[in-house]
Design an enzyme around this catalytic site. Structure first.
Site, short mmCIF file in Angstrom:
data_model
loop_
_atom_site.label_atom_id
_atom_site.label_comp_id
_atom_site.label_asym_id
_atom_site.label_seq_id
_atom_site.Cartn_x
_atom_site.Cartn_y
_atom_site.Cartn_z
N HIS A 40 0.84 -1.21 0.00
CA HIS A 40 0.00 0.00 0.00
C HIS A 40 0.86 1.24 0.00
O HIS A 40 1.70 1.42 0.88
CB HIS A 40 -0.92 0.01 1.22
CG HIS A 40 -2.15 -0.79 1.01
ND1 HIS A 40 -3.40 -0.26 0.93
CD2 HIS A 40 -2.29 -2.12 0.79
CE1 HIS A 40 -4.27 -1.21 0.67
NE2 HIS A 40 -3.62 -2.37 0.60
N TYR A 54 -10.05 7.11 5.12
CA TYR A 54 -10.35 7.80 6.37
C TYR A 54 -11.46 8.81 6.07
O TYR A 54 -11.23 9.80 5.39
CB TYR A 54 -9.11 8.54 6.89
CG TYR A 54 -7.97 7.61 7.26
CD1 TYR A 54 -7.98 6.93 8.48
CD2 TYR A 54 -6.89 7.41 6.40
CE1 TYR A 54 -6.95 6.06 8.83
CE2 TYR A 54 -5.85 6.54 6.74
CZ TYR A 54 -5.89 5.87 7.95
OH TYR A 54 -4.87 5.02 8.28
N PRO A 83 -4.94 1.31 18.17
CA PRO A 83 -4.70 0.81 16.81
C PRO A 83 -4.90 1.87 15.73
O PRO A 83 -4.75 1.57 14.55
CB PRO A 83 -5.70 -0.33 16.67
CG PRO A 83 -6.72 -0.11 17.71
CD PRO A 83 -6.09 0.69 18.81
N LYS A 128 0.07 0.65 14.52
CA LYS A 128 1.48 0.53 14.86
C LYS A 128 1.80 -0.67 15.76
O LYS A 128 2.95 -1.09 15.84
CB LYS A 128 1.94 1.79 15.62
CG LYS A 128 1.74 3.09 14.88
CD LYS A 128 2.67 3.23 13.70
CE LYS A 128 2.54 4.60 13.06
NZ LYS A 128 3.23 4.68 11.79
N TYR A 135 3.13 8.49 9.35
CA TYR A 135 2.32 7.32 9.00
C TYR A 135 3.20 6.08 8.84
O TYR A 135 2.78 4.96 9.12
CB TYR A 135 1.59 7.64 7.70
CG TYR A 135 0.35 6.81 7.42
CD1 TYR A 135 -0.60 6.58 8.40
CD2 TYR A 135 0.13 6.30 6.15
CE1 TYR A 135 -1.74 5.84 8.12
CE2 TYR A 135 -1.01 5.57 5.85
CZ TYR A 135 -1.93 5.34 6.85
OH TYR A 135 -3.06 4.61 6.57
#
Ligand code: RFL
Length: 389
Positions: free
Chosen positions: A70, A201, A294, A298, A385
């Site tokens: 991704h 998101y 979460p 990570k 990120y």
């Protein structure tokens, strides 16, 4: 015994494989059955540090064969979608989506192939003599036998609710806790092909909704809910209605629905760190040493890298009588984990909606507009990120 590893999650199994392959006698004790650990759905998104650690140790075959790389994610805001090409802003570093339970199955197989021993279904695990040279673990096997094993080190990898950390005397570790958030996420796992090829998101006036990917037949969704929410108030119908509303976009896009694979789960957004990650000969790794929400995905990645760092430090102590890596262990792991925590905190500020606070919402609009239009903001997002790298 060289090392007793408590917990066959990703932290414990990575540690165990690396130790066993270095010829160190290792026993893994796991409370659940093998079938359970190899089918328990949890994480999916793994960052570059975790993927590199798996590659370095020859543990990435499954991930390479079936994992999906991704490079981009999508935000939805004011019914408009925009994509952040975060890998492009981070020198090509990217994520891989590979279900955690598949990784656990790969790691169990690799550990057994390296000659390691696992006791599944153990109960009543107790740790003793942690500050001596020969700490001991006693446990009851799946067929009811009480056993006690002495070892040189114990790796406490039994997650946030395990027994390892609780065996450390009160006051020996600092508990560093974030104040409670007003929000939690309702985690939903559905048997449906993802309606997207990248994570979405969705930031809407009704709150946040996330569309994550697991594999071509499974999707994970999150809905921002009040921290006091009760999952029982969220039947499937209400979940889908809310996902449709919060992910809505002025474009030709449909959200596909499917049966829920497990009851939805309210995940609080609180964070806590226990420092240092070591007490005598007990070394903590992964969720046993912390809880990072979460939100920025990570936890599993940190656990994998902790497991490798732990094993290499213990191997140096046992093979070369070099305790320096062990003495540095906690600081090295905490540095990475706090970086991940910062990323998680930033992501929550970006996507959770302060429903009753118009001031905070205007600032959130500005943050999202900057992310959409400013390469500097996108590069900053990418750095968080993908951290730690
Ligand atoms: P685990 O995976 O919890 O494994 C601990 C193991 O220890 C066993 N155990 C015991 N064994 C013996 N004796 C005892 N007394 C024991 N008590 C417990 C347990 O049965 C278990 O097998 O810890 P580990 O290895 O530290 O790994 C941590 C990760 O599992 C966790 O951080 C992630 O799943 C968090 N997380 C995510 N992380 C990511 O990196 N990317 C993601 O996309 C992501 N998504 C998620 C997540 C966590 C979630 N939940 C369930 C909180 C999505 C969700 C919904």
């Amino acid at each position: 015994m060289g090392v007793v590893v408590i917990g066959a999650g990703v932290a414990g199994l990575v540690a165990a494989v690396v130790l066993a392959r270095r010829g160190i006698d290792t026993l893994v004790l796991e409370a659940a059955s093998r079938a359970r650990v190899e089918s328990r759905p949890r994480a999916g998104l793994l960052g570059p540090a975790a993927v590199d650690a798996l590659e370095r140790n020859g543990l990435a075959d499954g991930l390479r064969a079936e994992g999906a790389p991704h490079h981009n994610c999508e935000f939805r805001h004011r019914r408009r979608a925009f994509v952040v090409e975060y890998a492009r802003h981070a020198g090509g570093h990217h994520h891989v989506v590979y279900p955690q339970q598949k990784l656990v199955a790969d790691l169990v197989a690799a550990y057994l192939a390296a000659g390691g021993v696992i006791e599944f279904g153990v109960t009543d695990v107790m740790l003793d003599a942690l500050t001596s040279d020969h700490p001991a673990v006693s446990f009851v096997t799946a067929d009811g036998q009480r056993q006690t094993v002495e070892s040189r080190f114990i790796a406490g990898c039994d997650g946030h609710h395990g027994v390892s950390r609780g065996s450390i005397p009160e006051g020996a570790l600092r508990h560093i806790r974030q104040r409670d958030s007003a929000w939690a996420w309702l985690a939903v796992l559905a048997a449906v092909t993802p309606s997207t090829d990248k994570i979405i998101y969705g930031v809407s006036p009704r709150g946040f909704a996330g569309h994550m990917l697991r594999d071509h037949r499974t999707s994970r969704f999150y809905l921002q809910v009040e921290a006091t929410a009760d999952a029982a108030d969220w039947p499937a119908e209400r979940i889908w209605e809310e996902l449709h509303a919060r992910l809505a976009v002025d474009a030709d896009w449909q959200l596909a629905e499917g049966p829920l694979l497990e009851p939805p789960n309210v995940i609080t957004m609180d964070s806590v760190f226990y420092e240092p990650m070591r007490f005598g000969r007990l070394i903590l790794a992964g969720d046993a040493a912390r809880r990072v929400p979460p939100a920025a995905a990570k936890g599993a990645g940190l656990a994998i890298v902790d497991g490798e760092t732990l094993a290499l430090a213990v191997a140096a102590a046992l093979h070369d009588a070099d305790e320096r890596p062990l003495n540095a262990y906690s600081e090295v792991c905490l540095g990475r984990a706090w970086l991940a925590q910062e990323a998680s905190t930033k992501l929550l500020q970006l996507v959770n909606v302060e429903l009753a606070d118009p001031f905070a919402r205007r600032l959130q609009d500005v943050r999202l507009d900057r992310l959409r239009t400013s390469p500097v903001a996108a590069a900053e997002f990418a750095d968080h990120y993908l951290s730690p790298r």
